[in-house]
Write a protein that holds these residues in place. Structure first.
Motif, PDB file in Angstrom:
ATOM      1  N   ARG B 155       0.818  -1.215   0.000  1.00  0.00           N
ATOM      2  CA  ARG B 155       0.000   0.000   0.000  1.00  0.00           C
ATOM      3  C   ARG B 155       0.850   1.263   0.000  1.00  0.00           C
ATOM      4  NH1 ARG B 155      -5.827  -0.300   0.468  1.00  0.00           N
ATOM      5  NH2 ARG B 155      -6.138  -2.508   0.100  1.00  0.00           N
ATOM      6  N   CYS B 156       2.167   1.100  -0.075  1.00  0.00           N
ATOM      7  CA  CYS B 156       3.052   2.263  -0.037  1.00  0.00           C
ATOM      8  C   CYS B 156       3.702   2.447  -1.408  1.00  0.00           C
ATOM      9  CB  CYS B 156       4.148   2.066   1.008  1.00  0.00           C
ATOM     10  SG  CYS B 156       3.513   1.824   2.669  1.00  0.00           S
ATOM     11  N   SER B 157       4.015   3.694  -1.737  1.00  0.00           N
ATOM     12  CA  SER B 157       4.704   3.964  -2.999  1.00  0.00           C
ATOM     13  C   SER B 157       6.136   3.442  -2.908  1.00  0.00           C
ATOM     14  CB  SER B 157       4.730   5.462  -3.261  1.00  0.00           C
ATOM     15  OG  SER B 157       5.651   6.093  -2.388  1.00  0.00           O
ATOM     16  N   GLY B 158       6.791   3.374  -4.058  1.00  0.00           N
ATOM     17  CA  GLY B 158       8.163   2.890  -4.076  1.00  0.00           C
ATOM     18  C   GLY B 158       9.077   3.700  -3.173  1.00  0.00           C
ATOM     19  N   GLY B 159       8.927   5.017  -3.226  1.00  0.00           N
ATOM     20  CA  GLY B 159       9.768   5.886  -2.408  1.00  0.00           C
ATOM     21  C   GLY B 159       9.523   5.663  -0.926  1.00  0.00           C
ATOM     22  N   GLN B 160       8.238   5.456  -0.586  1.00  0.00           N
ATOM     23  CA  GLN B 160       7.907   5.186   0.818  1.00  0.00           C
ATOM     24  C   GLN B 160       8.488   3.843   1.250  1.00  0.00           C
ATOM     25  OE1 GLN B 160       3.670   5.606   0.437  1.00  0.00           O
ATOM     26  NE2 GLN B 160       3.689   7.733   1.093  1.00  0.00           N
ATOM     27  N   GLN B 161       8.362   2.848   0.367  1.00  0.00           N
ATOM     28  CA  GLN B 161       8.912   1.528   0.703  1.00  0.00           C
ATOM     29  C   GLN B 161      10.418   1.605   0.945  1.00  0.00           C
ATOM     30  OE1 GLN B 161       7.642  -2.046  -1.405  1.00  0.00           O
ATOM     31  NE2 GLN B 161       6.067  -0.866  -2.436  1.00  0.00           N
ATOM     32  N   GLN B 162      11.100   2.366   0.089  1.00  0.00           N
ATOM     33  CA  GLN B 162      12.540   2.442   0.251  1.00  0.00           C
ATOM     34  C   GLN B 162      12.906   3.151   1.560  1.00  0.00           C
ATOM     35  OE1 GLN B 162      14.888   0.747  -0.294  1.00  0.00           O
ATOM     36  NE2 GLN B 162      15.819   1.259  -2.256  1.00  0.00           N
ATOM     37  N   ARG B 163      12.109   4.155   1.946  1.00  0.00           N
ATOM     38  CA  ARG B 163      12.405   4.838   3.211  1.00  0.00           C
ATOM     39  C   ARG B 163      12.119   3.920   4.404  1.00  0.00           C
ATOM     40  NH1 ARG B 163       9.277  10.147   3.186  1.00  0.00           N
ATOM     41  NH2 ARG B 163       8.067   9.269   1.480  1.00  0.00           N
ATOM     42  N   ILE B 164      11.082   3.092   4.270  1.00  0.00           N
ATOM     43  CA  ILE B 164      10.827   2.102   5.331  1.00  0.00           C
ATOM     44  C   ILE B 164      12.005   1.121   5.417  1.00  0.00           C
ATOM     45  CG2 ILE B 164       9.323   0.213   6.093  1.00  0.00           C
ATOM     46  CD1 ILE B 164       7.026   1.706   4.549  1.00  0.00           C
ATOM     47  N   ALA B 165      12.512   0.736   4.231  1.00  0.00           N
ATOM     48  CA  ALA B 165      13.643  -0.193   4.208  1.00  0.00           C
ATOM     49  C   ALA B 165      14.866   0.430   4.881  1.00  0.00           C
ATOM     50  CB  ALA B 165      13.969  -0.591   2.764  1.00  0.00           C
ATOM     51  N   ILE B 166      15.048   1.724   4.698  1.00  0.00           N
ATOM     52  CA  ILE B 166      16.164   2.411   5.363  1.00  0.00           C
ATOM     53  C   ILE B 166      15.949   2.394   6.873  1.00  0.00           C
ATOM     54  CG2 ILE B 166      17.332   4.641   5.675  1.00  0.00           C
ATOM     55  CD1 ILE B 166      16.803   5.197   2.678  1.00  0.00           C
ATOM     56  N   ALA B 167      14.718   2.674   7.298  1.00  0.00           N
ATOM     57  CA  ALA B 167      14.410   2.643   8.730  1.00  0.00           C
ATOM     58  C   ALA B 167      14.661   1.251   9.297  1.00  0.00           C
ATOM     59  CB  ALA B 167      12.950   3.054   8.959  1.00  0.00           C
ATOM     60  N   ARG B 168      14.281   0.218   8.532  1.00  0.00           N
ATOM     61  CA  ARG B 168      14.467  -1.166   8.979  1.00  0.00           C
ATOM     62  C   ARG B 168      15.940  -1.467   9.212  1.00  0.00           C
ATOM     63  NH1 ARG B 168      12.734  -6.168   5.107  1.00  0.00           N
ATOM     64  NH2 ARG B 168      14.387  -5.269   3.821  1.00  0.00           N
ATOM     65  N   ALA B 169      16.791  -0.990   8.295  1.00  0.00           N
ATOM     66  CA  ALA B 169      18.223  -1.231   8.449  1.00  0.00           C
ATOM     67  C   ALA B 169      18.791  -0.428   9.614  1.00  0.00           C
ATOM     68  CB  ALA B 169      18.955  -0.891   7.158  1.00  0.00           C
ATOM     69  N   LEU B 170      18.341   0.816   9.752  1.00  0.00           N
ATOM     70  CA  LEU B 170      18.863   1.679  10.824  1.00  0.00           C
ATOM     71  C   LEU B 170      18.463   1.175  12.204  1.00  0.00           C
ATOM     72  CD1 LEU B 170      18.256   5.272   9.387  1.00  0.00           C
ATOM     73  CD2 LEU B 170      20.446   4.083   9.644  1.00  0.00           C
ATOM     74  N   ALA B 171      17.340   0.469  12.272  1.00  0.00           N
ATOM     75  CA  ALA B 171      16.810   0.029  13.563  1.00  0.00           C
ATOM     76  C   ALA B 171      17.770  -0.900  14.295  1.00  0.00           C
ATOM     77  CB  ALA B 171      15.465  -0.662  13.360  1.00  0.00           C
ATOM     78  N   LEU B 172      18.682  -1.540  13.564  1.00  0.00           N
ATOM     79  CA  LEU B 172      19.624  -2.451  14.210  1.00  0.00           C
ATOM     80  C   LEU B 172      20.903  -1.712  14.625  1.00  0.00           C
ATOM     81  CD1 LEU B 172      19.173  -5.585  11.908  1.00  0.00           C
ATOM     82  CD2 LEU B 172      18.096  -5.083  14.098  1.00  0.00           C
ATOM     83  N   ASP B 173      20.858  -0.386  14.580  1.00  0.00           N
ATOM     84  CA  ASP B 173      21.987   0.455  14.973  1.00  0.00           C
ATOM     85  C   ASP B 173      23.300   0.046  14.302  1.00  0.00           C
ATOM     86  OD1 ASP B 173      20.243   1.782  16.724  1.00  0.00           O
ATOM     87  OD2 ASP B 173      20.553   0.231  18.234  1.00  0.00           O
ATOM     88  N   PRO B 174      23.289  -0.006  12.970  1.00  0.00           N
ATOM     89  CA  PRO B 174      24.529  -0.387  12.280  1.00  0.00           C
ATOM     90  C   PRO B 174      25.544   0.740  12.346  1.00  0.00           C
ATOM     91  CG  PRO B 174      22.900   0.305  10.683  1.00  0.00           C
ATOM     92  CD  PRO B 174      22.231   0.356  12.024  1.00  0.00           C
ATOM     93  N   SER B 175      26.827   0.377  12.221  1.00  0.00           N
ATOM     94  CA  SER B 175      27.821   1.444  12.157  1.00  0.00           C
ATOM     95  C   SER B 175      28.150   1.768  10.706  1.00  0.00           C
ATOM     96  CB  SER B 175      29.082   1.042  12.921  1.00  0.00           C
ATOM     97  OG  SER B 175      29.516  -0.223  12.527  1.00  0.00           O
ATOM     98  N   ILE B 176      27.675   0.923   9.800  1.00  0.00           N
ATOM     99  CA  ILE B 176      27.926   1.143   8.366  1.00  0.00           C
ATOM    100  C   ILE B 176      26.633   0.868   7.609  1.00  0.00           C
ATOM    101  CG2 ILE B 176      29.105   0.158   6.332  1.00  0.00           C
ATOM    102  CD1 ILE B 176      31.382  -0.582   8.441  1.00  0.00           C
ATOM    103  N   MET B 177      26.364   1.686   6.586  1.00  0.00           N
ATOM    104  CA  MET B 177      25.196   1.425   5.744  1.00  0.00           C
ATOM    105  C   MET B 177      25.620   1.247   4.290  1.00  0.00           C
ATOM    106  SD  MET B 177      22.074   1.408   7.178  1.00  0.00           S
ATOM    107  CE  MET B 177      20.871   2.157   6.082  1.00  0.00           C
ATOM    108  N   LEU B 178      25.132   0.187   3.669  1.00  0.00           N
ATOM    109  CA  LEU B 178      25.404  -0.073   2.257  1.00  0.00           C
ATOM    110  C   LEU B 178      24.134   0.192   1.454  1.00  0.00           C
ATOM    111  CD1 LEU B 178      27.138  -3.572   2.685  1.00  0.00           C
ATOM    112  CD2 LEU B 178      28.209  -1.307   2.771  1.00  0.00           C
ATOM    113  N   PHE B 179      24.281   0.891   0.347  1.00  0.00           N
ATOM    114  CA  PHE B 179      23.123   1.172  -0.511  1.00  0.00           C
ATOM    115  C   PHE B 179      23.409   0.645  -1.910  1.00  0.00           C
ATOM    116  CE2 PHE B 179      22.993   4.281   2.848  1.00  0.00           C
ATOM    117  CZ  PHE B 179      21.642   4.456   3.125  1.00  0.00           C
ATOM    118  N   ASP B 180      22.565  -0.263  -2.385  1.00  0.00           N
ATOM    119  CA  ASP B 180      22.769  -0.843  -3.709  1.00  0.00           C
ATOM    120  C   ASP B 180      21.757  -0.235  -4.689  1.00  0.00           C
ATOM    121  OD1 ASP B 180      23.505  -2.336  -5.843  1.00  0.00           O
ATOM    122  OD2 ASP B 180      22.940  -4.276  -5.015  1.00  0.00           O
ATOM    123  N   GLU B 181      22.160   0.806  -5.376  1.00  0.00           N
ATOM    124  CA  GLU B 181      21.291   1.536  -6.307  1.00  0.00           C
ATOM    125  C   GLU B 181      19.916   1.809  -5.705  1.00  0.00           C
ATOM    126  OE1 GLU B 181      21.280   0.548 -10.374  1.00  0.00           O
ATOM    127  OE2 GLU B 181      23.141  -0.591 -10.304  1.00  0.00           O
TER     128      GLU B 181
END
Lengths: 217, 261
Positions: B155-181
């Motif tokens: 029910r979310c747009s692509g941009g919203q989904q990608q921002r949720i995905a970023i939040a999901r990754a950040l939630a584990l308190d990573p010290s490094i973030m990888l972005f694949d296109e």
């Protein structure tokens, strides 16, 4: 009118037969699907022995007619001192059948889940176990539901085979009634209607689910 | 492979990424040919180059979604040498410190946005549902999607989904973030929402490696620009310098194709 009157007279005995048929179908589905899930996992396992065993169980279950398996359980196993009551033998044979067919449907469902799901889960550090049971399997099962409902209908109709080992299910009831007054046409028509009354709505529900799942895909 | 894990978060955050002599091939087909890269903690590295250059594969070697055939990987305090088996436990420890965002989002479609962000926290960090949900709501708010918490990804747009995905990754308190296109599957306008979240993240000092075709972002946000072509890094350094005056002909050809279209 006479047919309807006759049917009304047959109905109580037919209902008890239908009850037995539904019981056998219910048991073989309830036991067969979890076993099918286990088999689908075995068939996809890395360990060769596990995979081979899983494949053998699935291929025999799908390759041999259910009647053959039924006879093997009922007439064959007593040779090894293992004897079952006819209804138990019917449940076991149909469970095997249900497990074999459902395992392939579940495996296909699980394999249809996009690879990115596993990758995302792996990248998050979620364990293999949680990745399978919480991420991949729920999605795979969703797409397997219509197929599994199809197998359930097939199992219900397959219970008619239990007639061959004298289980008092729907076909057996019909045959017994028929052999009393020789109104075979009426009684087997009624038996057909009894099967259809269960199977047809079940098919409609399956179609409904297929449409619903397609809409949310 | 062996992993020597240090749980010392402070030290880990000062390590960044060190990849030495990474090679990877599928049969006869070479994908990465002896590639080395250093990423300083707190910096943003943009990985650009033509398709088939090996950018994504290289990025995916960092969290071992791809297993390199040889080389050494040092990520946030974990050292990994290919050739030996890595235990599931060590692998989990490594991946916990590295978050990843995919081109195709890869949110879990059967979970709500909130559950997508909370579920990994509960499973990986052992947070309670309440703790996890609280953190998830903070992060969803940060990416501007608090009101989408109860919605499923479909029910979310692509941009919203990608921002949720970023939040999901950040939630584990990573010290490094990888972005694949991260914006390649998005409309240009929608991609902006995602890029602005990434800009904020970079401004907050997150160590980031970004495979991208967004040249503007690469020029403005990244500290280091890395150009890959033909399974190798052919040029790296200050993004503005490379973009205005590339040293390699292959870089010049690629930049002309993406900048002057």
């Amino acid at each position: 009118m006479t047919w309807l009157a006759q049917w009304a007279g047959y109905l109580p005995q037919m209902m008890s037969g239908l009850g037995v048929s539904l019981l056998i179908a219910g048991i073989s589905i309830a036991a067969g699907y979890p076993l099918g899930l286990a088999l689908s996992m075995m068939v996809s396992a890395k360990n060769l022995a596990v995979r081979t065993l899983g494949l053998a169980v699935v291929e025999i279950g799908r390759g041999a007619p259910a009647l053959v398996i039924l006879y093997l359980f009922y007439y064959g196993l007593p040779k090894f001192g293992i004897a079952f009551e006819s209804i138990t033998a019917a449940c076991l044979a149909l469970t095997w059948n249900a497990a074999a067919y459902s395992s392939e449907i579940m495996r296909a469902g699980i394999q249809s889940v996009a690879r990115g799901q596993t990758e995302a889960s792996n990248a998050l550090g979620i364990s293999q176990r949680d990745t399978f049971f919480r991420v991949v399997m729920p999605q795979g099962m969703r797409s397997a539901i219509p197929g599994l409902m199809g197998v359930a209908i097939q199992m219900f109709q397959g219970t008619s085979l239990a007639y061959a080992i004298a289980v008092p299910e729907l076909m057996k009831s019909a045959y017994n009634i028929g052999s009393q007054d020789f109104n075979y046409l009426q009684i087997f028509a009624l038996a057909g209607i009894c099967y259809a009354v269960i199977s047809m709505p079940a098919t409609w529900i399956t179609v409904f689910f297929e449409k619903r799942l397609a809409r949310h895909a | 492979m062996t992993v020597s894990a240090t749980t010392d978060e402070a030290r880990a955050s000062h390590v960044g990424i060190k990849l030495n002599n990474i090679s990877k091939r599928y049969g006869d087909h070479v994908v990465l040919d002896d590639v080395s890269l250093n990423v300083e903690p707190g910096t943003v590295t943009a990985l650009i180059g033509p398709s088939g250059a090996g950018k994504s594969t290289f990025l995916r070697c960092i969290n071992l979604l791809e297993r390199p055939d040889s080389g050494t990987i040092r990520v946030a305090g974990h050292t990994i040498e290919p050739g030996k088996n890595v235990s599931a436990r060590d692998l989990a420890a490594l991946r916990r410190s590295v978050g990843m965002v995919f081109q195709s989002f890869n949110l879990f479609p059967h979970m709500t946005a909130l559950k997508n962000v909370s579920f990994p926290q509960q499973r990986v960090l052992g947070r309670s549902k309440e703790e996890a949900d609280e953190r998830s709501m903070q992060l969803l708010e940060r990416v501007g999607l608090k009101e989408k918490a109860g919605q499923h990804p479909g029910r979310c747009s692509g941009g919203q989904q990608q921002r949720i995905a970023i939040a999901r990754a950040l939630a584990l308190d990573p010290s490094i973030m990888l972005f694949d296109e991260p914006t390649s599957a998005l409309d240009p306008e929608v991609g902006l929402e995602v890029l602005s979240v990434m800009r904020e993240l970079a401004a907050d000092g997150m160590t980031m490696v970004v495979v991208t075709h967004e040249m503007q972002f690469a020029r403005d946000v990244s500290d280091t620009l890395v150009v890959m072509a033909d399974c190798k890094i052919i040029e790296q350094g200050d993004p503005r310098a490379i973009m205005s005056d590339p040293q390699e002909t292959r870089t010049r050809r690629f930049l002309r194709a993406v900048l002057e279209r």
